[in-house]
Design an enzyme around this catalytic site. Structure first.
Site: not given
Length: 232
Positions: A155, A209, A224
């Site tokens: 989206h 990420t 991390r």
């Protein structure tokens, strides 16, 4: 009115007796006969195994292979056939294990979204992969249950186009690459543009990420580096 209805309503003495007798039978327990029930237990396990094997080999796996552009020997499916949406181009190596609870999606706005899974990799239950740019999984990769690989947003971020039901632009998609021998823990989410190096481990529940160096263990949200993999 049938006599059965009278029994249910306990109309009359005989109907009441029959109703009470029926209710009493619901709580009857058969005595444990070790030899008999041990045999029946083994028969049930063998029957379920044989029926499951026949269904996988003669129904689920051949039908799923037809949805793949290429598929090596030794495919093993559990719990049915994965759901494939959006014209995804699937390439699977040899000895791959997958589950029918998987959802594999290709972005329709992209020319040829691809999912590539290397030899002897395992994709756990409720695995999902959303590809626009390629998702490439190496060999001997372990992907646990409920892992999501999200290489496409699906989206748009702007509320107006999203409210109008428009898809995210193709340019918003970036590839995901998972190196050989990596291990992705339960419930982890790997976002678009991420490369996970060889031998790396992603902890359960992590949200990845950014790139994971080879031989490192990452965890958290956002993930991390926690430490190195022993003997990587």
């Amino acid at each position: 009115m049938s006599y059965l209805s009278k029994v249910r309503r306990r109309e009359g003495r005989m109907a009441d007796v029959l109703y009470r007798s029926y209710k009493g039978l619901q709580h009857v327990s058969m005595p444990d006969i070790p030899g008999l029930y041990a045999l029946l237990e083994q028969e049930r396990a063998a029957r379920r195994h044989i029926i499951g094997w026949v269904r996988r080999k003669f129904y689920d796996e051949p039908l799923f292979r037809r949805q793949c552009r290429t598929c090596g020997p030794g495919l093993c499916l559990y719990d049915g056939i994965p759901s494939v949406w959006g014209g995804l181009e699937i390439h699977i190596g040899s000895g791959v294990v997958m589950h029918g609870t998987a959802t594999l999606v290709g972005a329709k706005v992209c020319a040829s979204p691809r999912l590539v899974i290397g030899n002897h990799s395992h994709c756990g239950s409720v695995f999902s992969a959303v590809a626009g740019a390629d998702i490439v999984i190496g060999s001997h990769v372990l992907i646990a249950n409920r892992v999501s690989l999200l290489a496409y947003d699906s989206h748009p971020t702007a509320p107006g186009p999203r409210r109008a039901g428009e898809p995210a632009p193709a340019a918003s998609s970036r590839p995901i690459t998972i190196g050989d021998n990596a291990w992705i823990g339960t419930g982890a989410i790997v976002m678009k543009g991420v490369t996970i190096g060889e031998d790396a481990i992603v902890a359960a529940g992590a949200v990845v990420t950014r790139d994971v160096p080879p031989g490192k263990i990452v965890g958290g949200n956002p993930a991390r580096v926690l430490r190195s993999v022993p003997d990587a």
